[in-house]
Design a protein around this motif. Structure first.
Motif, PDB file in Angstrom:
ATOM      1  N   VAL A  58      -0.222  -7.950  -3.674  1.00 51.13           N
ATOM      2  CA  VAL A  58      -0.095  -8.566  -4.962  1.00 51.13           C
ATOM      3  C   VAL A  58      -1.200  -7.857  -5.637  1.00 51.13           C
ATOM      4  O   VAL A  58      -2.582  -8.273  -5.385  1.00 51.13           O
ATOM      5  N   PRO A  59      -1.176  -7.081  -6.704  1.00 50.81           N
ATOM      6  CA  PRO A  59       0.245  -6.919  -7.444  1.00 50.81           C
ATOM      7  C   PRO A  59       1.092  -5.744  -7.158  1.00 50.81           C
ATOM      8  O   PRO A  59       2.092  -5.546  -7.513  1.00 50.81           O
ATOM      9  N   LEU A  60       0.523  -4.862  -6.413  1.00 54.09           N
ATOM     10  CA  LEU A  60       1.047  -3.647  -6.089  1.00 54.09           C
ATOM     11  C   LEU A  60       2.556  -3.528  -5.475  1.00 54.09           C
ATOM     12  O   LEU A  60       3.487  -2.965  -5.933  1.00 54.09           O
ATOM     13  N   ALA A  61       2.565  -4.410  -4.051  1.00 52.67           N
ATOM     14  CA  ALA A  61       3.859  -4.100  -3.581  1.00 52.67           C
ATOM     15  C   ALA A  61       4.954  -5.284  -4.288  1.00 52.67           C
ATOM     16  O   ALA A  61       5.908  -4.884  -4.477  1.00 52.67           O
ATOM     17  N   MET A  62       4.369  -6.242  -4.720  1.00 54.06           N
ATOM     18  CA  MET A  62       5.248  -7.247  -5.325  1.00 54.06           C
ATOM     19  C   MET A  62       4.243  -7.593  -6.686  1.00 54.06           C
ATOM     20  O   MET A  62       3.245  -8.308  -6.361  1.00 54.06           O
ATOM     21  N   ARG A  88      -1.240   3.503   1.354  1.00 50.68           N
ATOM     22  CA  ARG A  88      -0.373   3.101   2.407  1.00 50.68           C
ATOM     23  C   ARG A  88       0.311   1.707   2.690  1.00 50.68           C
ATOM     24  O   ARG A  88       1.316   1.575   2.986  1.00 50.68           O
ATOM     25  N   ARG A  89      -0.734   1.052   2.575  1.00 51.39           N
ATOM     26  CA  ARG A  89      -0.495  -0.467   2.876  1.00 51.39           C
ATOM     27  C   ARG A  89       0.417  -1.026   1.679  1.00 51.39           C
ATOM     28  O   ARG A  89       1.560  -1.621   2.099  1.00 51.39           O
ATOM     29  N   SER A  90       0.281  -0.650   0.725  1.00 48.76           N
ATOM     30  CA  SER A  90       1.148  -1.123  -0.462  1.00 48.76           C
ATOM     31  C   SER A  90       2.776  -0.699  -0.374  1.00 48.76           C
ATOM     32  O   SER A  90       3.458  -1.655  -0.339  1.00 48.76           O
ATOM     33  N   CYS A  91       3.028   0.687   0.158  1.00 50.35           N
ATOM     34  CA  CYS A  91       4.231   1.221   0.412  1.00 50.35           C
ATOM     35  C   CYS A  91       4.635   0.397   1.623  1.00 50.35           C
ATOM     36  O   CYS A  91       6.026   0.261   1.760  1.00 50.35           O
ATOM     37  N   ILE A  92       4.103   0.236   2.946  1.00 45.46           N
ATOM     38  CA  ILE A  92       4.542  -0.471   3.844  1.00 45.46           C
ATOM     39  C   ILE A  92       4.937  -2.014   3.454  1.00 45.46           C
ATOM     40  O   ILE A  92       5.918  -2.377   4.013  1.00 45.46           O
ATOM     41  N   TYR A  93       4.078  -2.653   2.732  1.00 41.69           N
ATOM     42  CA  TYR A  93       4.454  -4.059   2.452  1.00 41.69           C
ATOM     43  C   TYR A  93       6.020  -3.967   1.660  1.00 41.69           C
ATOM     44  O   TYR A  93       6.779  -4.724   1.857  1.00 41.69           O
ATOM     45  N   ALA A  94       6.021  -3.149   0.751  1.00 42.47           N
ATOM     46  CA  ALA A  94       7.320  -3.049  -0.243  1.00 42.47           C
ATOM     47  C   ALA A  94       8.289  -2.290   0.690  1.00 42.47           C
ATOM     48  O   ALA A  94       9.474  -2.993   0.404  1.00 42.47           O
ATOM     49  N   GLY A  95       8.221  -1.565   1.706  1.00 42.11           N
ATOM     50  CA  GLY A  95       9.103  -1.118   2.359  1.00 42.11           C
ATOM     51  C   GLY A  95       9.811  -2.351   3.258  1.00 42.11           C
ATOM     52  O   GLY A  95      10.973  -2.465   3.529  1.00 42.11           O
ATOM     53  N   LEU A  96       8.588  -3.347   3.763  1.00 37.51           N
ATOM     54  CA  LEU A  96       8.996  -4.524   4.744  1.00 37.51           C
ATOM     55  C   LEU A  96       9.963  -5.463   4.151  1.00 37.51           C
ATOM     56  O   LEU A  96      10.596  -6.053   4.374  1.00 37.51           O
ATOM     57  N   VAL A 113       1.553  -3.390 -19.190  1.00 30.89           N
ATOM     58  CA  VAL A 113       0.654  -3.200 -18.005  1.00 30.89           C
ATOM     59  C   VAL A 113       0.569  -4.562 -17.292  1.00 30.89           C
ATOM     60  O   VAL A 113       0.340  -5.709 -17.838  1.00 30.89           O
ATOM     61  N   VAL A 114       0.990  -4.755 -15.848  1.00 29.30           N
ATOM     62  CA  VAL A 114       0.871  -5.813 -15.111  1.00 29.30           C
ATOM     63  C   VAL A 114      -0.645  -6.311 -14.910  1.00 29.30           C
ATOM     64  O   VAL A 114      -1.379  -5.439 -14.806  1.00 29.30           O
ATOM     65  N   SER A 115      -0.906  -7.511 -15.232  1.00 25.42           N
ATOM     66  CA  SER A 115      -2.319  -8.046 -15.042  1.00 25.42           C
ATOM     67  C   SER A 115      -2.853  -7.657 -13.767  1.00 25.42           C
ATOM     68  O   SER A 115      -2.186  -7.935 -12.881  1.00 25.42           O
ATOM     69  N   VAL A 116      -4.054  -7.320 -13.577  1.00 24.39           N
ATOM     70  CA  VAL A 116      -4.721  -6.724 -12.363  1.00 24.39           C
ATOM     71  C   VAL A 116      -5.865  -8.031 -12.056  1.00 24.39           C
ATOM     72  O   VAL A 116      -6.810  -8.374 -12.718  1.00 24.39           O
ATOM     73  N   PRO A 117      -5.649  -8.402 -10.721  1.00 27.65           N
ATOM     74  CA  PRO A 117      -6.864  -9.654 -10.566  1.00 27.65           C
ATOM     75  C   PRO A 117      -8.226  -8.738 -10.585  1.00 27.65           C
ATOM     76  O   PRO A 117      -8.272  -7.636 -10.036  1.00 27.65           O
ATOM     77  N   PRO A 145      -4.637  -6.849  -2.418  1.00 31.42           N
ATOM     78  CA  PRO A 145      -4.210  -6.240  -3.632  1.00 31.42           C
ATOM     79  C   PRO A 145      -3.128  -5.302  -3.433  1.00 31.42           C
ATOM     80  O   PRO A 145      -2.281  -4.919  -4.233  1.00 31.42           O
ATOM     81  N   ALA A 146      -2.942  -4.852  -1.962  1.00 32.93           N
ATOM     82  CA  ALA A 146      -1.909  -3.813  -1.574  1.00 32.93           C
ATOM     83  C   ALA A 146      -0.587  -4.645  -1.970  1.00 32.93           C
ATOM     84  O   ALA A 146       0.585  -3.910  -2.140  1.00 32.93           O
TER      85      ALA A 146
END
Length: 216
Positions: free
Chosen positions: A114-118, A45-53, A98-102, A111-112
């Protein structure tokens, strides 16, 4: 009304194809490893909210920044189309990247975000799509309705993405890595086609703007 509907459908399908929630599943599951179902849903939910904003920010201020720097909208379509073509070719030819995951908890970045939203969900392709679609809103009498359609397309895209991420484990069990790979290749093909379309329309608009061909 038909133009606004086409703008809504075009924005929704293009954004969903570029975000491609299936491609984000492996990274999401890695970031959510060891969390319970409720925590995974909160992360999604947080990652989608960040991406939407982020999408709404570029929807509102994208064209303003273009005016400040004096960049014609036709050039935005051309550049955006080239970016989409490259993303589509990359997805089609090497979808397993695959994008590197911290790792670790030492970082302060959520993490929601970076890297998920952006950059996974909202990167250059999504930015180009948002600005490119807003460039299609030209007639003042339909501008408000068209803007509402773009906002609705962004919200619907984020909602579908959230549903996919919230069901990540079930989806991966059903389709597996091979299914994700196949879906990503198909999406890459259509993203490339969308990019070529943007380049074509941008070139035509630029030629009309400079008087090389007659305007309608």
């Amino acid at each position: 009304m038909k133009q606004q509907l086409m703008l809504f459908v075009g924005t929704f399908t293009t954004l969903l194809a570029i975000i491609n929630p299936l491609e984000a599943l492996p990274v999401f599951l890695k970031l959510a490893e060891g969390q319970d179902a409720a925590s995974q849903r909160r992360l999604a939910r947080r990652s989608c909210i960040y991406a939407g904003l982020l999408a709404l920010f570029f929807l509102v201020f994208g064209n303003l920044m273009l005016r400040i720097f004096g960049v014609p909208l036709s050039m935005v379509r051309i550049v955006g189309g080239i970016i989409l073509m490259k993303i589509g070719f990359d997805l089609y030819s090497s979808p397993s990247q695959v994008v590197s995951v911290p790792s670790g908890d030492g970082g302060k970045v959520d993490p929601a975000f970076v890297p998920l939203a952006m950059p996974i969900m909202f990167g250059p392709g999504a930015i180009a799509t948002i600005i490119g679609m807003t460039s299609l809103v030209k007639q003042s009498e339909i501008k408000l309705l068209a803007l509402a359609g773009l906002v609705l397309a962004i919200v619907l895209t984020m909602w579908v993405t959230y549903l996919v991420l919230a069901s990540a484990k079930r989806i991966m069990r059903r389709i597996g890595p091979i299914g994700v790979d196949a879906a990503t290749r198909i999406v890459g093909f259509f993203v490339s086609a969308i990019g070529i379309g943007l380049v074509f329309h941008g070139v035509i608009e630029a030629l009309r703007m400079y008087g090389v061909i007659a305007a309608k």
